[in-house]
Design a protein around this motif. Sequence first.
Motif, PDB file in Angstrom:
ATOM      1  N   SER A 106      74.946   2.854 -50.553  1.00  0.00           N
ATOM      2  CA  SER A 106      75.893   2.199 -51.468  1.00  0.00           C
ATOM      3  C   SER A 106      77.219   1.919 -50.778  1.00  0.00           C
ATOM      4  O   SER A 106      77.771   0.808 -50.867  1.00  0.00           O
ATOM      5  N   THR A 107      77.761   2.919 -50.093  1.00  0.00           N
ATOM      6  CA  THR A 107      79.073   2.774 -49.456  1.00  0.00           C
ATOM      7  C   THR A 107      79.047   1.707 -48.374  1.00  0.00           C
ATOM      8  O   THR A 107      79.887   0.797 -48.334  1.00  0.00           O
ATOM      9  N   ASN A 108      78.086   1.803 -47.458  1.00  0.00           N
ATOM     10  CA  ASN A 108      78.053   0.867 -46.337  1.00  0.00           C
ATOM     11  C   ASN A 108      77.675  -0.542 -46.789  1.00  0.00           C
ATOM     12  O   ASN A 108      78.160  -1.531 -46.230  1.00  0.00           O
ATOM     13  N   LEU A 109      76.824  -0.647 -47.812  1.00  0.00           N
ATOM     14  CA  LEU A 109      76.482  -1.969 -48.328  1.00  0.00           C
ATOM     15  C   LEU A 109      77.699  -2.615 -48.992  1.00  0.00           C
ATOM     16  O   LEU A 109      77.934  -3.827 -48.859  1.00  0.00           O
ATOM     17  N   ALA A 110      78.493  -1.824 -49.707  1.00  0.00           N
ATOM     18  CA  ALA A 110      79.720  -2.351 -50.320  1.00  0.00           C
ATOM     19  C   ALA A 110      80.704  -2.816 -49.259  1.00  0.00           C
ATOM     20  O   ALA A 110      81.354  -3.874 -49.400  1.00  0.00           O
TER      21      ALA A 110
ATOM     22  N   SER B 266      74.129   7.383 -51.524  1.00  0.00           N
ATOM     23  CA  SER B 266      75.577   7.205 -51.338  1.00  0.00           C
ATOM     24  C   SER B 266      75.877   6.522 -50.019  1.00  0.00           C
ATOM     25  O   SER B 266      76.782   5.686 -49.924  1.00  0.00           O
ATOM     26  N   PHE B 267      75.127   6.866 -48.973  1.00  0.00           N
ATOM     27  CA  PHE B 267      75.306   6.226 -47.666  1.00  0.00           C
ATOM     28  C   PHE B 267      75.006   4.725 -47.767  1.00  0.00           C
ATOM     29  O   PHE B 267      75.772   3.889 -47.263  1.00  0.00           O
TER      30      PHE B 267
ATOM     31  N   ILE C  10      84.426  11.846 -45.070  1.00  0.00           N
ATOM     32  CA  ILE C  10      83.249  11.365 -44.367  1.00  0.00           C
ATOM     33  C   ILE C  10      83.553   9.992 -43.810  1.00  0.00           C
ATOM     34  O   ILE C  10      83.965   9.097 -44.552  1.00  0.00           O
ATOM     35  N   PRO C  11      83.349   9.781 -42.505  1.00  0.00           N
ATOM     36  CA  PRO C  11      83.618   8.445 -41.945  1.00  0.00           C
ATOM     37  C   PRO C  11      82.584   7.432 -42.422  1.00  0.00           C
ATOM     38  O   PRO C  11      81.420   7.758 -42.619  1.00  0.00           O
ATOM     39  N   ILE C  12      83.049   6.205 -42.618  1.00  0.00           N
ATOM     40  CA  ILE C  12      82.159   5.124 -43.046  1.00  0.00           C
ATOM     41  C   ILE C  12      81.586   4.471 -41.799  1.00  0.00           C
ATOM     42  O   ILE C  12      82.331   3.980 -40.942  1.00  0.00           O
TER      43      ILE C  12
END
Length: 733
Positions: A556-560, A553-554, A506-508
Motif C-alpha cells: 500500500s505504502t510503496n504503491l501510493a 502495508s508495504f 520505517i524507510p519507504i
Amino acid sequence: MNQNSKTSEDTIDLKELFFSLIAQWKVIALCIILSLICALLYLRVTPKIYSVDAMVQVEDSKGTSAALLGDLSKLTNSGIGGKSPADPEIEILRSRLVLGQVIQNLNLDISILDNSNSIFSKLTSKDDTILKYSHNSVFYSNPNGNLVIKQLQVPQEYLDKPLVLVFKEQNKFELVNDKKEIVVTGSLNRFNQLQTADGLWKIEIYAKGDLAKQNFTLSKLALTTAVNNFNNNYAVAEKGKMTGVVGLNFNGTDKQLITQILNNVLNVYHEQNIERKSLESKQTLAFLDKQLPELKKQLEDSEIKFNQFREKYKTVDVNAESELLLKQNIDLEKLKIELEQQQAELSAKYTNDHPMIRQIDAQIAEINKKLADLNNRLTQLPETQRLYLQLYRDVKVNTELYTTLLNSYQQLKIAKAGEIGNVRIIDTAVEPVKPIKPRKLIILALSLFVGGFVGVLIALLRNILRSGIKDSSQIENELDLPVYATVPRSPVQENRVQILKKKKSIPILAVKHSDDIAIESLRSIRTTIHFALNNAKNNIIAIAGPAPEVGKSFISTNLAVIFAQSNKRVLLIDADLRRGYLHKYFDQELQPGLSEYLNGQNSLEQTIHTTSVANLDLMTRGKSPVNPAELLSSSKFQEMLETLSALYDYILIDTPPILAVTDGIIVSQYTGVNLIVARYAKTDIKELELTLNRFEQSGTKVNGFILNDIQRGSNSYGYGYNYAYAYKANKDE
C-alpha cells in the motif's frame, strides 16, 4: 483445475529448485560451518595413528641338517602339495605362541588410564603425557609426575577388570574395584606380595612427583584379551600369490612403541623358528650322546677278546663262506643302527602310532630276524673257526658302527651350529615419520560435503514443508483471477518484519531505493490499475490480505508513493484500526486519525496529514477504538470516502486481514478496486479461496492478486513485469 495445472504439479522445476537453495544459503552455510567445527574438534581430540611395517621371507628349504643327513631326511619331509610355504607361517605369526611371548616381553598386558585426562582437557591443552612399555616396567608420565609399574600380578578373578589406583598418605596406595570396594592396600616404591581371600597379589609401583590428586585405572589383561587387543592393530598377509614373502603391519599412537613391538615380534618369531628347525638335530645328538659311549665300550671289549683269542689260537684263515656271512652280518648291523637313529629323529616329531614310526619298527624287527638266522648259520661252523668269526665280526661291526656314528655326531654339531631356520627377515620395522590417521584433508573435505549435503537436505525439507503458493499460475488456474504483479523479495528489505517490530520509523523503499527490483515490479501494475478503475464505481483501491504479515502495508505504502510520483494526488488511508502502522513509514503521529474522525473528535482536515512525498497525503488509523467494525460500517465513513474521492486522483486503503476480522469486507463495500496480497511460500491457496468466498458472500468483487516476496529462482519471479503491458494491449484491441 485444468490439465495445465495438473501437469505443473507433477513436474519439478529444476531452476526453481536451484534458486530456492540459493535463497536458503544461510542454512546451508551454517550446516557447513557446524560440520567443519565438528571435524576440527574431532581432529583435536583424536590421537595421531602411526603405522610400521616389516617383511619376512619363508624359504621352502629343508635346511642344513637335512643336507648333511642325506637320504635319512627324505623320509621325514613330504611335499607341500601346491600350497604356499607362507600359509602356515602366517598363522604362527598370529598365534599366542609368538604374540604371547611378545606381550610378556613388553608387559603389554598392563593397561594404564589417567582418569583426569578428559575430552575437555584434550580440547583446551596440549597432550604431553608419555606411556612407554619395556621388558622391566610400564612407564607413565605427565606434568604432575611419573608412575612406574614394574610388576602387577592379580588373582584370576581380577583379570580384565578395571582397578582404580588411589594414592594415600605415607606412600600408601589402594586398588578399588568398580563397586567402590577396596580390594588391596600396599606401599609405594617397594615390592608387595599380598595374600587375600581372592588369591595372591604381586604389585610393585613407583611414583614420583605430585600425583596425590590424581587417580588411575589399572587393568591386568588375560592372555586371550591381550592377544585380541594386539590383533586389532596387527596385520599379517602374504605379498602376492605363492611368493613366500609375508608382510607385517602394526598401528598405534606411539611411533617408538609400535616400532619396538613389531621388531620384538620379528625377533621372537625368528628365534622360535630356528629353535623349531633345530629340534631334529637336538634329538639326534641326544641319541648319539647316549649311544657313542656304549659303542666305544663294546668296541674296546670286542678288541680285547679278539686279541686274546688270537694269542691263544694263533691266526686262523677264514674261508669265502665265512667272509660272506660276516659281510652280510656287518651290513645288517649297520642298517639296524641307521634305522634306530632314524627312529630317534622321527620320535621328536611323531608319536609311536604314526605310520612312519610303525614302518621303521617293522624294518628293525625284520633285520633282527635276519641277524638271528645268520647267527644260527655261524654256529654250524667248526668251533675254532666260529669263535674266530664271532670275535672278528664283533670287532669289525663295532668299529664301523662307532666310526659312522662319530661322523654323524660331528656333522650334526656343525649343522646345529649353522642352523638359520627357513625364515629370513628382509625388512625390520623403522620408526615412521608421518601419521596415517586421521587424514586431515580427507576429513575436512568430507565434512564440507556432509555439511553441504545436510544443509541442502534441510533446505529441501523446508521447501517441501512450505505449503504456500510458489507460482503465480497456481492462483490463476485455481481461482480464475489475474495476478497483477509478482513482487520480488527486496535485498534491502530482507528483515522487514524484524524492522517493523523494533523501529519506530520505517524507510519507504520507493523513496530510498526507487530503482529496487520490488519497486520496478509495483510500477508495472500502475497502468493495470488505471484501466481497472475505468470500469470501477470510484477511484478507491482497497489493499487486502487473507492473514497478517503478507506485506499489505508495504504494498500500500510503496504503491501510493509510485502513484504520487506520477503527479497524481494520492491519499493513503490506514483502515486497520487495531494494528495499523502506516504512520511509521512517514514518521507521523498516530493521532488524530481515522478513528478520531469517525468518533467526531476531530475534523477531516485535522486527520489528513501531509507527507514528505509530494502529492501524497496520509490518514493514520488513530487511537485503537473498542468498536472498529461499527465505525467502519457507519454512514460517516461512507460519506467521508465520497467526499475524498472527489478531491484525490487515487485513494488507497490498507485494510485488516480478511480472515481475521470483518473490517476488510466492510471497507470493500465502498471501494472500486479490491486487490488481495498473497505472500510467496506462506499464503496457502486455501486461504485465498476462503478470502474470495468472504468477498462473494458480501456481494463484492475481487479484481486480482499481488504475489509478494517472490524468492529468486521462482517461476513467478519477473512474471508481473510485463503483465500490465499485456493487459493494456488487450484493452486497446
